[in-house]
Design a protein around this motif. Structure first.
Motif, mmCIF file in Angstrom:
data_model
loop_
_atom_site.group_PDB
_atom_site.id
_atom_site.type_symbol
_atom_site.label_atom_id
_atom_site.label_comp_id
_atom_site.label_asym_id
_atom_site.label_seq_id
_atom_site.Cartn_x
_atom_site.Cartn_y
_atom_site.Cartn_z
ATOM 1 N N LEU A 379 96.549 -4.536 -26.657
ATOM 2 C CA LEU A 379 95.241 -4.734 -27.280
ATOM 3 C C LEU A 379 94.425 -5.794 -26.534
ATOM 4 O O LEU A 379 93.235 -5.585 -26.236
ATOM 5 C CB LEU A 379 95.418 -5.142 -28.743
ATOM 6 C CG LEU A 379 96.022 -4.083 -29.679
ATOM 7 C CD1 LEU A 379 96.285 -4.671 -31.059
ATOM 8 C CD2 LEU A 379 95.103 -2.870 -29.784
ATOM 9 N N VAL A 383 92.766 -2.632 -24.492
ATOM 10 C CA VAL A 383 91.695 -2.150 -25.370
ATOM 11 C C VAL A 383 90.504 -3.100 -25.372
ATOM 12 O O VAL A 383 89.351 -2.682 -25.193
ATOM 13 C CB VAL A 383 92.238 -1.963 -26.805
ATOM 14 C CG1 VAL A 383 91.102 -1.542 -27.745
ATOM 15 C CG2 VAL A 383 93.356 -0.934 -26.819
ATOM 16 N N PHE A 384 90.749 -4.396 -25.548
ATOM 17 C CA PHE A 384 89.649 -5.348 -25.659
ATOM 18 C C PHE A 384 88.911 -5.565 -24.337
ATOM 19 O O PHE A 384 87.784 -6.074 -24.328
ATOM 20 C CB PHE A 384 90.154 -6.695 -26.183
ATOM 21 C CG PHE A 384 90.691 -6.643 -27.594
ATOM 22 C CD1 PHE A 384 90.475 -5.535 -28.398
ATOM 23 C CD2 PHE A 384 91.423 -7.703 -28.115
ATOM 24 C CE1 PHE A 384 90.981 -5.480 -29.683
ATOM 25 C CE2 PHE A 384 91.914 -7.667 -29.404
ATOM 26 C CZ PHE A 384 91.701 -6.547 -30.195
ATOM 27 N N TYR A 392 92.863 2.243 -20.160
ATOM 28 C CA TYR A 392 93.894 2.153 -21.183
ATOM 29 C C TYR A 392 94.036 3.435 -21.989
ATOM 30 O O TYR A 392 95.094 3.690 -22.602
ATOM 31 C CB TYR A 392 93.617 0.980 -22.133
ATOM 32 C CG TYR A 392 92.501 1.218 -23.115
ATOM 33 C CD1 TYR A 392 92.725 1.883 -24.321
ATOM 34 C CD2 TYR A 392 91.196 0.772 -22.856
ATOM 35 C CE1 TYR A 392 91.698 2.097 -25.231
ATOM 36 C CE2 TYR A 392 90.170 0.988 -23.752
ATOM 37 C CZ TYR A 392 90.418 1.649 -24.935
ATOM 38 O OH TYR A 392 89.405 1.869 -25.832
#
Length: 527
Positions: A379, A383-384, A392
């Protein structure tokens, strides 16, 4: 000889589960806290820079780190205690003595030969590191495993030794820690000689793999996984992390070497549009393995346990190690379970791990990491950061196929090899066994020994939760009817391995047998 090796392998596999069971909780504490307290993470996510939150995370990190920093000693004690047939406390103490003599001997030899790392250098560059404040060769968990196995063998051979009268105080179980001092002086000297050759071979292989592209990614992953369990992976990956072996790139006007250094620099660089390509070669594949592959392995372990109470009893442990791998990327509990169930299972894991690196390379997935490669870091660094920088989305899209491949590969291998992964012990403990009230009466140990063919027929005697587990020379001398008269529910004969089912009173029965063995002074069953 073969039967003795198989028996020892089974005892070692059982012993290794004791220290392995400690790892999941420690992994969760360390993984979450390490991922949320790093300097680069705090710069990228200022909301986490809260003093109260960071204090809690710091305490969690200290607790988790404490366990992982002492893993060699934990494994030394756990394996020695697990292998010891009797006087287990003495075996644990002897393993501590042995491990410290091992690393101190190596430290002394490094100092004498002028090879000891100085304060102004990174000791990892010369294959050394601090263990409990002692600079020694960095053998990691392997040093603890070695100390545990050797101590277990020494203990079982000498814990009941009888010394001359004037030395009687030092006899018996007290003798083992004393003997271990001298044994590990020799072991330390041997490891001082051979360990640097192992480290140099690893470094040479790393240099060879660097320029091979996707093939290099496969070789890198294969070697990394193979070395991971033995604490040697740092010797291999360090050049890739911190030197030109892992690539060179200018970030913000500064030239950085090593894909990890480059990643950390890019993480805080607003001009970065995609993370460094070598991250796809040497790092991102771990996310496939830890977040998807390990779940497939755990599911395979679960599904290969026969339906019944064993499956239900083992499910909690499997869920915990699966979640630990998925969330934090800590996979030692699973990998050790595979290794000691069958080396072939661990080889299969290493190969699939390497294939995960190939997959990440082919799809140019550039997700970095700091501690490991579980959900938390996926994450934060995937993702971030956005798909444009990391790709990703390929992790999400390909994880299900990866999980399925791992599941079927390991399910097939476990069943084909009849591997004793958690929950797949030789015996299936039924509810009837767990609740049965044996008609055994105190003083019947003599009759049990007779039913097993006498002392001369017995080569080893142990017990689990409900059964006596006995190794014999001649199975045809077993008298099942006589054993039944002592309260046995059933007698299972599998070659020379005998299981006499008594139910939950088996511990009391085993104690009576041990006392009878001591009374008759049967030396070969005291070892």
């Amino acid at each position: 000889m073969k039967e003795k090796l198989v028996e020892f392998g089974q005892r070692l596999g059982k012993a290794i589960l004791l220290p392995v069971a400690i790892l999941p909780v420690a992994g969760l504490l360390l993984g979450i806290s390490a991922a949320l307290t790093g300097e680069a993470v705090l710069e990228a996510y200022p909301i986490l820079d809260n003093s109260f939150l960071q204090s809690i995370l710091t305490i969690m990190n200290a607790a988790g780190s404490g366990v992982f920093d002492t893993l060699p000693l934990i494994f030394a004690i756990g394996i020695a205690v697990g292998l010891a047939r009797r006087e287990k406390g003495s075996a644990g103490l002897a393993s501590i003595v042995g491990y410290f003599v091992l690393i101190i001997t190596i430290n002394a030899l490094l100092d004498i030969t002028g090879q000891l790392a100085t304060a102004d250098m990174d000791p990892r560059l010369v294959g050394q590191g601090q263990q409990f404040g002692i600079m020694t060769l960095q053998m990691g968990v392997f040093g603890g495993i070695l100390a545990g196995i050797i101590t277990g063998l020494v203990h079982n051979r000498f814990y009941n030794i009888k010394l001359p009268e004037f030395l009687a105080f030092f006899g018996g179980s007290r003798f083992v820690p004393i003997l271990n001092t001298f044994v590990f002086l020799i072991v330390g000297a041997v490891m001082f000689v051979i360990w640097p050759f192992i480290g140099n071979a690893i470094s040479t292989f790393g240099e060879f793999a660097t320029g091979l592209g996707t093939l290099g990614a496969f070789l890198y992953g294969l070697m990394l996984r193979t070395l991971y369990l033995f604490g040697l992976h740092h010797v291999f990956y360090l050049p890739f992390w911190t030197t030109a072996a892992g690539g060179t790139l200018e970030v913000g006007g500064v030239v950085y070497e090593g894909f990890q250094n480059i990643f950390l620099a890019q993480l805080s660089d607003p001009n970065t549009t995609q993370f460094f390509g070598n991250i796809a070669l040497f790092n991102s594949g771990r996310y496939f393995h830890m977040m998807a592959g390990m779940i497939g392995i755990v599911l395979a372990m679960y599904r290969t346990i026969p339906a019944g109470p064993k499956r239900k009893a083992t499910s909690g442990f499997l869920i915990s190690i699966g979640l630990t791998a998925f969330i934090t990327g800590v996979t030692e509990p699973i990998s050790f379970a595979l290794l000691f169930a069958s080396p072939i299972l661990f080889i299969a894991e290493a190969v699939l791990f390497a294939c995960s690196f190939v997959l990440a390379s082919l799809f140019n997935i550039t997700i970095g990491s700091t501690f490991s490669a579980g959900l938390v870091e996926f994450l934060l660094f995937g993702v971030f950061q956005g798909n444009a920088k990391t790709n990703y989305l390929w992790i999400i899209l390909l994880s299900i196929p990866v999980l399925i491949v791992y599941y079927f590969v390991f399910k097939t291998l476990i069943l084909k090899l009849n591997a004793k992964t958690p929950g797949r012990d030789d015996e299936e403990i039924t509810e009837e066994e767990k609740t049965a009230e044996s008609k055994y009466e105190s003083g019947q140990a003599k009759d049990i020994i007779a039913g097993l063919g006498g002392f001369d027929n017995i080569t080893d005697l142990d017990n689990c939760a409900t059964r006596l587990r006995v190794s014999v020379k001649k199975p045809d001398q077993i008298n099942a009817d006589q054993l039944k008269q002592t309260g046995a529910m059933n007698t299972v004969v599998r070659g020379k391995a005998i299981q006499v089912i008594y139910g939950p009173r088996v511990n009391t029965i085993r104690n009576d047998i041990d006392e009878y063995i001591d009374e008759k002074n049967i030396e070969h069953l005291k070892q």
